[in-house]
Design a protein around this motif. Sequence first.
Motif, short mmCIF file in Angstrom:
data_model
loop_
_atom_site.label_atom_id
_atom_site.label_comp_id
_atom_site.label_asym_id
_atom_site.label_seq_id
_atom_site.Cartn_x
_atom_site.Cartn_y
_atom_site.Cartn_z
N SER A 168 -2.81 11.94 -0.57
CA SER A 168 -2.13 10.97 -1.43
C SER A 168 -2.22 9.57 -0.84
O SER A 168 -2.26 8.58 -1.58
CB SER A 168 -0.66 11.37 -1.60
OG SER A 168 0.01 11.39 -0.35
N LEU A 169 -2.29 9.47 0.48
CA LEU A 169 -2.46 8.17 1.12
C LEU A 169 -3.87 7.64 0.89
O LEU A 169 -4.07 6.47 0.57
CB LEU A 169 -2.16 8.27 2.62
CG LEU A 169 -0.81 8.86 3.01
CD1 LEU A 169 -0.66 8.88 4.52
CD2 LEU A 169 0.34 8.08 2.37
N ASN A 196 -11.99 11.80 -7.39
CA ASN A 196 -10.63 12.32 -7.26
C ASN A 196 -10.61 13.84 -7.17
O ASN A 196 -9.81 14.43 -6.44
CB ASN A 196 -9.77 11.85 -8.43
CG ASN A 196 -9.37 10.39 -8.30
OD1 ASN A 196 -9.67 9.74 -7.30
ND2 ASN A 196 -8.74 9.86 -9.32
N ARG A 233 -4.76 6.05 -2.51
CA ARG A 233 -4.24 4.72 -2.81
C ARG A 233 -5.23 3.62 -2.44
O ARG A 233 -5.09 2.48 -2.89
CB ARG A 233 -2.94 4.49 -2.04
CG ARG A 233 -1.83 5.45 -2.41
CD ARG A 233 -0.64 5.28 -1.49
NE ARG A 233 0.38 6.28 -1.76
CZ ARG A 233 1.52 6.37 -1.08
NH1 ARG A 233 1.77 5.52 -0.11
NH2 ARG A 233 2.39 7.31 -1.37
N TRP A 255 0.83 -1.21 0.00
CA TRP A 255 0.00 0.00 0.00
C TRP A 255 0.87 1.25 0.00
O TRP A 255 0.59 2.22 -0.70
CB TRP A 255 -0.89 -0.02 1.24
CG TRP A 255 -1.70 1.23 1.40
CD1 TRP A 255 -2.82 1.59 0.72
CD2 TRP A 255 -1.43 2.31 2.29
NE1 TRP A 255 -3.27 2.81 1.15
CE2 TRP A 255 -2.43 3.27 2.11
CE3 TRP A 255 -0.43 2.54 3.24
CZ2 TRP A 255 -2.47 4.45 2.83
CZ3 TRP A 255 -0.47 3.73 3.97
CH2 TRP A 255 -1.48 4.66 3.76
N TRP A 256 1.95 1.25 0.76
CA TRP A 256 2.81 2.44 0.83
C TRP A 256 3.43 2.75 -0.52
O TRP A 256 3.57 3.91 -0.90
CB TRP A 256 3.89 2.21 1.87
CG TRP A 256 4.79 3.42 2.01
CD1 TRP A 256 6.03 3.60 1.48
CD2 TRP A 256 4.48 4.61 2.72
NE1 TRP A 256 6.52 4.83 1.81
CE2 TRP A 256 5.57 5.48 2.58
CE3 TRP A 256 3.39 5.02 3.47
CZ2 TRP A 256 5.61 6.73 3.16
CZ3 TRP A 256 3.42 6.28 4.04
CH2 TRP A 256 4.52 7.12 3.89
N HIS A 257 3.77 1.73 -1.27
CA HIS A 257 4.42 1.95 -2.56
C HIS A 257 3.41 2.13 -3.69
O HIS A 257 3.80 2.47 -4.81
CB HIS A 257 5.37 0.80 -2.88
CG HIS A 257 6.61 0.81 -2.04
ND1 HIS A 257 7.64 1.69 -2.23
CD2 HIS A 257 6.97 0.04 -0.97
CE1 HIS A 257 8.60 1.49 -1.33
NE2 HIS A 257 8.22 0.48 -0.56
N ALA A 258 2.14 1.87 -3.41
CA ALA A 258 1.13 2.12 -4.44
C ALA A 258 1.07 3.61 -4.72
O ALA A 258 1.24 4.44 -3.84
CB ALA A 258 -0.24 1.61 -3.97
N ALA A 259 0.82 3.94 -5.95
CA ALA A 259 0.78 5.36 -6.34
C ALA A 259 -0.65 5.85 -6.40
O ALA A 259 -1.57 5.10 -6.70
CB ALA A 259 1.45 5.54 -7.69
N ALA A 260 -0.84 7.12 -6.08
CA ALA A 260 -2.13 7.75 -6.33
C ALA A 260 -2.33 7.81 -7.85
O ALA A 260 -1.38 7.68 -8.61
CB ALA A 260 -2.14 9.14 -5.72
#
Length: 428
Positions: free
Chosen positions: A342-343, A225, A346, A22-27
């Motif tokens: 941004s979190l 969004n 995701r 999840w942390w490395h997933a991009a918006a």
Amino acid sequence: MIRLRSLPLALLIAAAVAATAWWHAAAPADAVIADQYPLADPAPELRAVTAAGDELRQHASIIAPHLPGQDEVVLQEDRGRAFVTALDGQIWRLDLASGAARPWVRAPLIPAGARFDPRNPDLLYFCASRLHGRASAPDERPGLYRLHIESRRIEPVLLDVPAGALGHEAVPAASAALALDAMTPANSRPVQFCNDLDISADGQRIVFSEPFAAADASMGGGAFNEAITRARNGRLWLVDLQRRSVRLAASGFAFIDGVLWDAPSAGGGEETSLLITETTNFRLLRLHLGDAGPGRFEVLHANLPGLPDGLDRDPQGRIWIGLIKLRTPLATTLHNHAWLKSLLLRLPRSWLPVGRSSGVMALSPDGRTPLYASLHDGSVVPDISVVVPGRDRLYLPRFRPDVGGLAVLPYPAALDAKRSAMTAVPAP
């Protein structure tokens, strides 16, 4: 088989893997998050006129139960009828005496904001756009359309606008007019989202909002969004039917939604200003139009208790605003701490709660003084897209595909004392 004593370790490992992914997933790639936008409590003047109880739950009722979810109602009370832009893609005819409704004509895509031509009650102008989650035919295009009521003939008025980046404006901007017959693929682009409109008193100038212009932009969930990022993608277009031209009247705002011309000045002539709801910023603005420049704007109300959507004016000149969603603590926190967005982006959208709360507001004819507000839990009237004032009651379209029927509400008793004082005063 995992032994019982090793189960906590397995769960920790799984949680660590999920958290890392999840942390490395991009918006989303096109999500440009605006700066921090602190939201405060609604102004004391507004809180003072907000009903103590849930008056919509107490007094609203439902008519035309077979009518699908709606975006707009346009009244012709002298003819005993109204027309409703519905989320099934049709414009419905509503008999005001009986409350019965029937489909009148199928529109391109999903019809949204609509107004009658002030000079010709047979002409209805309306916006058409995509609806998130609903398939559309490739040859159907968003834009501004005109319906001839009696013949049920629909014709496009404007499907293209002057070219410009579909991205993110940094400052308010405008442009010179472009003649409709001078448009080419090199100097124009397709309208991506036509949301709401209003027509000048002479029937010659139409303003319509394009809240954002991303390719395949859509109403409903497609605007998620934009609501989170508060990106400054909103555009306001001005169509001059007499000169057969269109120009960008304003841009650089966050999700321009409702639009409403101010009355002409006391000396007559053309309208020179209008009201717009900047939905994702929870505020109402007055925009003063220049001939070709960006004009200037003033903030009439900020920190509203909900997302302001459509605008309309009642017979006394008072301005009504539909609050499609009430402001939540999460929305306030996100706007106050933009780094959290941004979190959030995701996360799968299905994980996020979707509320039903809504509300209504009334302002003085010049838009400056709050007169009334009611905040609603959404149990009767979820997602109010606009408040449409009639002679003796308010019509409250419910912008939800999963509901049926149109909500109506008597004029609030709290306004009776103010009614005689509220005459149609031209706005400055």
